[in-house]
Design an enzyme around this catalytic site. Sequence first.
Site: not given
Ligand SMILES: [Zn+2]
Length: 193
Positions: A82-85, A123, A151, A153
């Site tokens: 995931c590009e956030h975490h 996703q 996920h 995260c």
């Molecule tokens: Zn994430």
Amino acid sequence: MSDRTITQAEVEAAVRVLIEWAGDDPTREGLLDTPARVARSYRELFAGYDTNPRDYMERTFEEVGGYDELIVLRDIPVVSFCEHHMLPVTGKAHVGYLPTDRVVGISKLARVVHGYARRLQIQEKLTADIAGAIDEVLKPKGVGVVIEAEHACMTLRGVNTPGSSLTTSHLTGVIRDDHRTRQEFLRLARGVG
Ligand SMILES: [Zn+2]
């Protein structure tokens, strides 16, 4: 994307900082080779950046013997981040299309999934990237992509919900618009009946 060439030494230094940030000592024996291993595993886990998944579908077969039904490949393993975490997203993709006059080798569909998955992703975008590439290159009557994934995260931190998974779908053409074709695709993608 920057043009600067990042050296392996710089990557290893960054990993040592993260180890310290986690609270450990990067100079203790068990961790000495870790930065080099992380650097190498990043090359593999993010190999998608070195590919253009559209290229995998360049070679098509036009002799389809009048086959005009859905082609669905189920349970393609998805390993993404995931590009956030930058934490793992793992699950399965089901990919299908209704050909017009061209088909690809089925292993190519799996390679398209891997090519887009092995990047920093969300996703929803991953699902759309896969469908868009198949749509553009094969120009089929319709494309369907369903991804079910966990996920890390969400399951390992934050709201901490082990076992929960996210389902996304992206449908185009007759797989989106024709009720019967859509039901047929979703039935095949679920692997029931
Ligand atoms: Zn994430």
